[in-house]
Design a protein around this motif. Structure first.
Motif, mmCIF file in Angstrom:
data_model
loop_
_atom_site.group_PDB
_atom_site.id
_atom_site.type_symbol
_atom_site.label_atom_id
_atom_site.label_comp_id
_atom_site.label_asym_id
_atom_site.label_seq_id
_atom_site.Cartn_x
_atom_site.Cartn_y
_atom_site.Cartn_z
ATOM 1 N N ALA A 7 0.818 -1.238 0.000
ATOM 2 C CA ALA A 7 0.000 0.000 0.000
ATOM 3 C C ALA A 7 0.757 1.145 0.000
ATOM 4 N N ALA A 8 1.917 1.368 -0.260
ATOM 5 C CA ALA A 8 2.736 2.532 -0.549
ATOM 6 C C ALA A 8 2.600 2.844 -2.022
ATOM 7 N N ARG A 9 2.583 4.108 -2.336
ATOM 8 C CA ARG A 9 2.544 4.468 -3.740
ATOM 9 C C ARG A 9 3.967 4.743 -4.180
ATOM 10 N N VAL A 214 -4.828 4.509 -18.736
ATOM 11 C CA VAL A 214 -4.605 3.869 -17.449
ATOM 12 C C VAL A 214 -4.769 2.359 -17.578
ATOM 13 N N VAL A 215 -3.877 1.629 -16.937
ATOM 14 C CA VAL A 215 -3.926 0.169 -16.902
ATOM 15 C C VAL A 215 -4.045 -0.268 -15.453
ATOM 16 N N ILE A 216 -5.076 -1.055 -15.152
ATOM 17 C CA ILE A 216 -5.240 -1.590 -13.801
ATOM 18 C C ILE A 216 -4.777 -3.040 -13.811
ATOM 19 N N GLY A 217 -3.704 -3.326 -13.093
ATOM 20 C CA GLY A 217 -3.157 -4.673 -13.049
ATOM 21 C C GLY A 217 -1.721 -4.700 -13.500
ATOM 22 N N GLY A 218 -0.882 -5.348 -12.698
ATOM 23 C CA GLY A 218 0.538 -5.423 -13.031
ATOM 24 C C GLY A 218 0.994 -6.817 -13.368
ATOM 25 N N ILE A 241 -1.454 0.620 -12.495
ATOM 26 C CA ILE A 241 -1.801 0.483 -11.086
ATOM 27 C C ILE A 241 -1.744 -0.986 -10.704
ATOM 28 N N THR A 242 -0.942 -1.321 -9.703
ATOM 29 C CA THR A 242 -0.849 -2.713 -9.290
ATOM 30 C C THR A 242 -0.851 -2.815 -7.774
ATOM 31 N N GLN A 243 -1.649 -3.741 -7.259
ATOM 32 C CA GLN A 243 -1.748 -3.876 -5.807
ATOM 33 C C GLN A 243 -0.538 -4.569 -5.190
ATOM 34 N N GLU A 279 4.334 5.499 -15.549
ATOM 35 C CA GLU A 279 4.128 5.628 -14.116
ATOM 36 C C GLU A 279 3.587 4.308 -13.573
ATOM 37 N N VAL A 280 4.287 3.753 -12.609
ATOM 38 C CA VAL A 280 3.859 2.497 -11.995
ATOM 39 C C VAL A 280 3.519 2.769 -10.537
ATOM 40 N N LEU A 281 2.273 2.561 -10.173
ATOM 41 C CA LEU A 281 1.830 2.756 -8.804
ATOM 42 C C LEU A 281 1.827 1.400 -8.118
ATOM 43 N N LEU A 282 2.825 1.151 -7.274
ATOM 44 C CA LEU A 282 2.981 -0.135 -6.611
ATOM 45 C C LEU A 282 2.254 -0.149 -5.268
#
Length: 615
Positions: A7-9, A214-218, A241-243, A279-282
């Motif tokens: 949960a850190a961006r 935007v892409v949801i899923g890594g 965006i990846t959880q 941009e990769v949101l981890l």
């Protein structure tokens, strides 16, 4: 069953920051092409219309391609061009008479190898190894201007070296080639010869381009999509965006080599994504999608706007839901941490695998190898493992292979409870009331689509939670695309019937297809399913899809050198092979062209898939 003998961006990158002879190619028989033509391949062991390349045996065979080449190919007497550089070298690799008359051949050059491809007078030189796991492409299938890897089915254009189907992400090098006084000379970059793969340059973001994709899923689909967007020249904003806290990684390895840490299986580096201003949101999950306002709500509390959206959130492992399901020591595998935890917990302990899925069986093989676990027991609800997917006879032989390694099976059984002593897992209780001692349990009982966050989005989901899409992977909402394990998509080889298939290769293909269509290219999905597993060092390949009513087995099942043909009526809808490369690669090419082998053909020749020629 028909038998045959033998949960850190974390912002990684942002702008401003650093057939046997009786086979006839006719419309009336076997639903193949009306005639052998240069546009639509006629698949045959030896075609009656015009001379084909010679047939070959499994493993060492080369698919002969008599089809016309792309215009960019050169006649054998014409020099090709290649990029120049300080490390460019030129060498004579062979005499002209040593070239393949109609096929492929690898030649040594400067400590590396080049693959020379010659079909119908056209000559090219490309990298000799698949960019996925390094398989020798010389042993693959050649058809319609591309070569398919014999191991896992990746495809490369013989003119450009570009990857055209997956797995793998990189292309392979393309070298210059010419014939001078009977000598064949190749010019190549030393760096490319050493690498044997080529990573395409990514377009940078243009601050004047307001577009926002935007892409949801890594996972595989998401990673493939963001790459392709940049490779195709898209210069707007790209956000993935990846959880998970990790960059995209090679997920199929999790159950095959359970001790691998994330850094050893990462597909791309932080620097790679930075180079393309991706941009990769981890460690961030999507909490909802508002398709009217075109925003994605994420777990950090922010809203990410989009113009086009690709959703590829994958599946999540099922749990049985019986008593003791949440006990310490009862696991599922989805992440590297999951796999590493199971691998460490099982050392010297009694491990029980619930479910005979590919993940479960691969994990069992890993734990049983090198005496990692004290014992390994597999509990399945069918009479043999893989009964539904590979059939009872192949499943039985695979079970025997496991038993030879000390693995115990309990078939046709259900689990009613996970027993405990002092709040610690002690065993697995079966529906027969028998209790199996267990220190560690791994459940491999399937996955569910991770789509609950879309409940109020207006994006249609079916009764199982999958998202129906069209051949361009677009959902019922224009501009919203879906792929990977969550998509119910039309499969070309089944005349457009909707299917859900959780294969790594297809997920990568979905990412590519989605990217092209987000850019307006109207590119339909055409990939043929290709799957592989590795069990105790034995690699089984599978291509095709569909229900079957009979299995024809060619080769020697006992020695694990066989091809299993899955038949629906007279049509071979799929095959599985072990020790018979390049059978699966060749049949995948045939299926891609819309053609099928027949039950009669495979009964007549159990090795026919190895002998297929594309013309």
């Amino acid at each position: 069953m028909t038998f045959l003998t033998g949960a850190a961006r974390v912002l990684v990158a942002a702008v401003g920051r650093g057939a046997a002879s009786r086979h006839i190619c006719s419309k009336a028989q076997h639903r193949l092409t009306a005639v052998c033509s240069s546009r639509v391949p006629c698949w045959t062991q030896s075609c009656h219309v015009r001379k084909m390349g010679s047939t070959v045996s499994c493993r060492s065979g080369i698919d002969r391609d008599s089809d016309g080449s792309a215009a960019e190919d050169r006649k054998m007497s014409t020099e090709s061009k290649t990029s120049s550089g300080e490390d460019l070298v030129e060498a004579v690799i062979c005499r002209e008479e040593e070239l393949p008359k109609d096929g492929m051949k690898a030649f040594e050059m400067e400590g590396g190898k080049v693959l020379v491809v010659h079909h119908k007078g056209h000559l090219s030189a490309i990298g000799s190894k698949c960019s996925h796991y390094g398989a020798p492409l010389e042993k693959g299938a050649l058809c319609n201007g591309r070569v398919r890897c014999p191991w896992h089915g990746a495809c490369f254009n013989v003119t450009t070296g570009d990857i055209e189907d997956f797995p793998g992400l990189d292309s392979i090098p393309k070298y210059g080639i010419k014939i001078v006084n009977g000598e064949v000379k190749v010019s190549a970059s030393k760096a490319m010869l050493a690498a044997d793969k080529r990573t395409k340059v990514l377009t940078k973001r243009d601050p004047d381009n307001p577009s926002n994709f935007v892409v949801i899923g890594g996972g595989a689909a998401g990673a493939s999509c963001v790459e392709r967007l940049r490779q195709e020249g898209f210069s707007g904003r790209v956000v993935m965006i990846t959880q998970e806290p990790h960059l995209p990684y090679d997920r199929p390895k999790l159950s095959k080599a359970m001790d691998l840490t994330p850094d050893r299986i990462t597909l791309r580096s932080h620097q790679y994504y930075k180079s393309g201003d991706i941009e990769v949101l981890l460690g961030v999950s999507a909490e909802g999608v508002n398709t009217e306002e075109k925003v994605v709500s994420i777990s950090s509390g922010e809203k990410v706007p989009y113009e086009k959206l690709f959703i590829a959130t994958g599946g999540k492992p099922r749990r049985l839901g019986c008593p003791g399901n949440d006990l310490p020591g009862v696991y599922v595998v989805r992440t590297p941490e999951d796999a590493n935890t199971v691998a460490a917990a099982a050392i010297g302990k009694h491990a029980v695998i619930v479910g005979t899925s590919f993940i479960g069986m691969e994990a069992a093989a890993y734990l049983a190898s090198n005496n990692r676990a004290a014992s390994v027991t597999i509990i399945g609800n069918t009479s043999v493992p893989f009964e539904r997917s590979l059939g009872p006879t192949v499943g039985k032989r695979i079970q025997e292979m496991f038993e030879e390694q000390g693995v115990k099976f309990i078939n046709s059984a259900g689990v009613t409870e996970f027993a405990s002593e002092n709040d610690k897992l002690s065993g697995v209780v079966l529906d027969t009331e028998e209790t199996i001692t267990a220190d560690v349990v791994l459940m491999g009982v399937g996955v569910m689509p991770n789509t609950e966050f879309l409940e109020t989005s207006g994006i249609t989901r079916d009764e199982r939670g999958y998202i129906p899409v069209n051949e361009f992977l677009e959902s019922n909402i224009p501009g919203v695309f879906c792929g990977g394990d969550i998509a119910s998509f039309p499969l070309q080889m089944e005349d457009g019937a909707s299917v859900t298939i959780g294969h790594w290769q297809l997920a990568l293909g979905h990412g590519r297809t989605a990217a092209l269509n987000m850019l307006g290219h109207n590119a339909p999905l055409t990939s043929v399913p290709f799957f592989w597993t590795v069990l105790f060092g034995k690699s089984l390949r599978y291509t095709g899809h569909g229900r079957y009513d009979d299995v024809v087995i060619g080769g020697d099942l006992r020695s694990l050198a066989f091809i299993a043909y899955y038949c629906q009526g007279d049509r071979v809808v799929a095959l599985a092979s072990l020790g018979k490369d390049p059978a699966a690669a060749k049949y995948a090419e045939m299926l891609e062209q819309g053609n099928f082998l027949t039950k009669e053909q495979v009964i007549g020749d159990g090795d026919i898939a190895c002998k297929l020629n594309c013309s």
